[in-house]
Design an enzyme around this catalytic site. Structure first.
Site, PDB file in Angstrom:
ATOM      1  N   TYR A 147      -2.182   9.837  -2.846  1.00  0.00           N
ATOM      2  CA  TYR A 147      -2.249   8.642  -1.979  1.00  0.00           C
ATOM      3  C   TYR A 147      -1.973   9.012  -0.515  1.00  0.00           C
ATOM      4  CZ  TYR A 147      -1.683   5.935  -6.365  1.00  0.00           C
ATOM      5  OH  TYR A 147      -1.810   5.416  -7.638  1.00  0.00           O
ATOM      6  N   HIS A 176      -0.986  12.659 -13.076  1.00  0.00           N
ATOM      7  CA  HIS A 176      -1.798  11.507 -12.649  1.00  0.00           C
ATOM      8  C   HIS A 176      -2.966  11.218 -13.603  1.00  0.00           C
ATOM      9  CE1 HIS A 176      -2.917   9.256  -8.693  1.00  0.00           C
ATOM     10  NE2 HIS A 176      -3.310   8.576  -9.737  1.00  0.00           N
TER      11      HIS A 176
HETATM   12  N1  LIG Z   1      -2.031   5.896 -12.207  1.00  0.00           N
HETATM   13  C1  LIG Z   1      -3.223   5.570 -11.777  1.00  0.00           C
HETATM   14  O1  LIG Z   1      -4.227   6.221 -12.119  1.00  0.00           O
HETATM   15  C2  LIG Z   1      -3.379   4.414 -10.868  1.00  0.00           C
HETATM   16  C3  LIG Z   1      -2.265   3.813 -10.344  1.00  0.00           C
HETATM   17  N2  LIG Z   1      -2.378   2.735  -9.487  1.00  0.00           N
HETATM   18  C4  LIG Z   1      -1.122   2.100  -9.000  1.00  0.00           C
HETATM   19  O2  LIG Z   1      -1.173   0.715  -9.317  1.00  0.00           O
HETATM   20  C5  LIG Z   1      -0.994  -0.051  -8.136  1.00  0.00           C
HETATM   21  C6  LIG Z   1      -1.699  -1.389  -8.211  1.00  0.00           C
HETATM   22  O3  LIG Z   1      -3.073  -1.256  -8.413  1.00  0.00           O
HETATM   23  P1  LIG Z   1      -4.159  -1.606  -7.300  1.00  0.00           P
HETATM   24  O4  LIG Z   1      -5.376  -0.840  -7.634  1.00  0.00           O
HETATM   25  O5  LIG Z   1      -3.548  -1.429  -5.974  1.00  0.00           O
HETATM   26  O6  LIG Z   1      -4.541  -3.107  -7.597  1.00  0.00           O
HETATM   27  P2  LIG Z   1      -3.807  -4.522  -7.807  1.00  0.00           P
HETATM   28  O7  LIG Z   1      -4.305  -5.049  -9.099  1.00  0.00           O
HETATM   29  O8  LIG Z   1      -2.351  -4.424  -7.585  1.00  0.00           O
HETATM   30  O9  LIG Z   1      -4.487  -5.385  -6.671  1.00  0.00           O
HETATM   31  C7  LIG Z   1      -4.224  -5.174  -5.307  1.00  0.00           C
HETATM   32  C8  LIG Z   1      -5.133  -6.111  -4.518  1.00  0.00           C
HETATM   33  O10 LIG Z   1      -4.836  -7.460  -4.851  1.00  0.00           O
HETATM   34  C9  LIG Z   1      -4.479  -8.191  -3.679  1.00  0.00           C
HETATM   35  N3  LIG Z   1      -3.379  -9.080  -4.087  1.00  0.00           N
HETATM   36  C10 LIG Z   1      -2.119  -8.731  -4.413  1.00  0.00           C
HETATM   37  N4  LIG Z   1      -1.394  -9.791  -4.798  1.00  0.00           N
HETATM   38  C11 LIG Z   1      -2.218 -10.868  -4.712  1.00  0.00           C
HETATM   39  C12 LIG Z   1      -2.050 -12.238  -4.967  1.00  0.00           C
HETATM   40  N5  LIG Z   1      -0.878 -12.721  -5.390  1.00  0.00           N
HETATM   41  N6  LIG Z   1      -3.115 -13.065  -4.748  1.00  0.00           N
HETATM   42  C13 LIG Z   1      -4.290 -12.570  -4.321  1.00  0.00           C
HETATM   43  N7  LIG Z   1      -4.509 -11.255  -4.066  1.00  0.00           N
HETATM   44  C14 LIG Z   1      -3.490 -10.418  -4.268  1.00  0.00           C
HETATM   45  C15 LIG Z   1      -4.080  -7.169  -2.662  1.00  0.00           C
HETATM   46  O11 LIG Z   1      -4.379  -7.618  -1.366  1.00  0.00           O
HETATM   47  P3  LIG Z   1      -3.363  -7.479  -0.110  1.00  0.00           P
HETATM   48  O12 LIG Z   1      -2.759  -6.111  -0.177  1.00  0.00           O
HETATM   49  O13 LIG Z   1      -4.266  -7.672   1.058  1.00  0.00           O
HETATM   50  O14 LIG Z   1      -2.348  -8.583  -0.253  1.00  0.00           O
HETATM   51  C16 LIG Z   1      -4.981  -5.992  -3.028  1.00  0.00           C
HETATM   52  O15 LIG Z   1      -6.276  -6.161  -2.468  1.00  0.00           O
HETATM   53  C17 LIG Z   1      -1.535   0.882  -7.029  1.00  0.00           C
HETATM   54  O16 LIG Z   1      -1.163   0.440  -5.753  1.00  0.00           O
HETATM   55  C18 LIG Z   1      -0.960   2.196  -7.489  1.00  0.00           C
HETATM   56  O17 LIG Z   1       0.409   2.278  -7.121  1.00  0.00           O
HETATM   57  C19 LIG Z   1      -3.610   2.220  -9.198  1.00  0.00           C
HETATM   58  C20 LIG Z   1      -4.760   2.797  -9.687  1.00  0.00           C
HETATM   59  C21 LIG Z   1      -4.739   3.938 -10.561  1.00  0.00           C
HETATM   60  O1  LIG Z   2      -5.162   5.019  -7.374  1.00  0.00           O
HETATM   61  C1  LIG Z   2      -5.003   5.871  -8.251  1.00  0.00           C
HETATM   62  O2  LIG Z   2      -3.892   6.162  -8.700  1.00  0.00           O
HETATM   63  C2  LIG Z   2      -6.165   6.602  -8.808  1.00  0.00           C
HETATM   64  O3  LIG Z   2      -6.020   7.301  -9.765  1.00  0.00           O
HETATM   65  C3  LIG Z   2      -7.520   6.485  -8.184  1.00  0.00           C
HETATM   66  O4  LIG Z   2      -8.466   7.211  -8.930  1.00  0.00           O
HETATM   67  C4  LIG Z   2      -7.999   5.075  -8.070  1.00  0.00           C
HETATM   68  O5  LIG Z   2      -8.000   4.508  -9.355  1.00  0.00           O
HETATM   69  C5  LIG Z   2      -9.333   4.951  -7.445  1.00  0.00           C
HETATM   70  O6  LIG Z   2     -10.019   4.054  -7.764  1.00  0.00           O
HETATM   71  C6  LIG Z   2      -9.823   5.908  -6.435  1.00  0.00           C
HETATM   72  O7  LIG Z   2     -11.077   5.505  -5.968  1.00  0.00           O
END
Ligand SMILES: NC(=O)C1=CN([C@@H]2O[C@H](COP(=O)(O)OP(=O)(O)OC[C@H]3O[C@@H](n4cnc5c(N)ncnc54)[C@H](OP(=O)(O)O)[C@@H]3O)[C@@H](O)[C@H]2O)C=CC1
Ligand SMILES: O=C(O)C(=O)[C@@H](O)[C@H](O)C(=O)CO
Length: 278
Positions: free
Chosen positions: A50, A108
């Site tokens: 990240y 990851h």
């Molecule tokens: N281990 C892995 O492979 C992965 C881990 N992750 C982790 O999971 C976390 C969360 O997943 P992520 O992909 O960010 O997606 P989320 O499902 O948390 O969605 C985030 C989005 O939703 C919006 N949002 C948040 N709260 C609200 C609400 N109450 N109402 C409307 N919109 C809302 C945010 O906008 P805004 O910010 O503008 O408020 C942002 O655009 C990541 O940040 C990361 O830490 C994610 C992907 C892969």
């Molecule tokens: O956000 C994370 O932790 C990921 O593993 C990424 O692969 C993420 O899911 C992604 O969509 C990157 O384009």
């Protein structure tokens, strides 16, 4: 309201909701994380990939909160699964955060084609022995990957962090984790702001409860027994997202939400059986 805690299989604890930080970088990232820590989140989920571990460390220091009150996590990228590279990467992660230890460190992605996740796991076991990490975990692992960790090291992770939201509820994977004493954490718990947030069924439930759709979804995670990691850069949403411990969904709500599952509900083309992360 205080966030309840969940005890992991190694005796450590995490809060029942964690703050996601993907896409929160630099000064704006620090500001968003500071806000999250100020409104009562106790845990930050980060990753080497990240490129925001520096912002995470800075937010922790600026929060003024005692380090032991917080849970800070990062993740090992696919390109550093070799044993020595993994240990060096964890050290680099620590230097970037300027923290003395991580509460959690994950592999990851398993990257099964590369096939070095057991080697990476041995490095996490060693890093825990050295005091770099309190609890070792994985993301996106399938049963076959977890079975190999168990067979070749005797150690199962404390957490398996997987994609999980009402369109992709992962019943079998959640059951596997549960049956093996592994806590399921939910990434993209809100479906990464997809049309899930305007789903008519979820809107009806939210209106009846006087809540927002995001809160209904996060409460659904909690009642499933998983730990959601919502990300938001918006302070008002951060507060709403953490305010899910003073109401409940009925069994009927849970059943109806289960009907939203889609045959391929993934947000992107990221099946851990084939996806290889850099
Ligand atoms: N281990 C892995 O492979 C992965 C881990 N992750 C982790 O999971 C976390 C969360 O997943 P992520 O992909 O960010 O997606 P989320 O499902 O948390 O969605 C985030 C989005 O939703 C919006 N949002 C948040 N709260 C609200 C609400 N109450 N109402 C409307 N919109 C809302 C945010 O906008 P805004 O910010 O503008 O408020 C942002 O655009 C990541 O940040 C990361 O830490 C994610 C992907 C892969
Ligand atoms: O956000 C994370 O932790 C990921 O593993 C990424 O692969 C993420 O899911 C992604 O969509 C990157 O384009």
């Amino acid at each position: 309201m205080t966030i309840p805690t969940v005890t992991l299989n190694d005796g450590t604890t995490i809060p029942a909701i964690t703050f996601g930080t993907y896409k929160l970088n630099g000064a704006a990232g620090v500001e968003a994380m500071n806000s999250a820590l100020n409104v009562g989140y106790d845990a930050l989920d980060s990753a080497f990939n990240y490129e925001n571990e520096g912002a995470v460390g800075r937010a922790v220091r600026e929060s003024g909160r005692p380090r032991e009150e917080l849970r800070v996590a990062s993740k090992l990228p696919g390109r550093h699964h070799d044993y020595d590279a993994a240990l060096t990467t964890i050290e680099e992660s620590l230097y970037r955060t300027q923290l003395d230890y991580f509460d959690l460190y994950y592999i990851h992605w398993p990257n099964p084609k590369q096939g070095k996740y057991v080697e990476a796991w041995k490095a996490l076991i060693e890093a825990k022995k050295r005091g770099y990490i309190r609890s070792i975990a994985v993301c996106n692992f399938l049963p076959e990957h977890l079975e190999r960790l168990k067979a070749e090291t005797g150690v199962l992770p404390s957490i398996n962090q997987i994609e999980l939201h009402p369109y992709f509820p992962q019943d079998e994977m959640r059951k596997w984790n549960h049956d093996h004493g592994i806590i399921t954490q939910a990434w993209s718990p809100l479906g990464r702001a997809s049309d899930l947030l305007t789903n008519p069924l979820l809107k009806t439930i939210a209106e009846r409860l006087g809540k927002e759709v995001g809160q209904v979804i996060l409460r659904w995670h909690h009642q499933l027994g998983s730990v959601p990691i919502p990300k938001s850069a918006t302070p008002e949403r951060q507060i709403k997202n953490r305010s899910i411990f003073d109401f409940a969904l009925t069994e009927d709500d849970m059943t109806k939400i289960a009907s939203l599952a889609r045959a391929d509900g993934r947000l992107a083309d990221q099946d851990p059986a084939t996806y290889e992360e850099f």
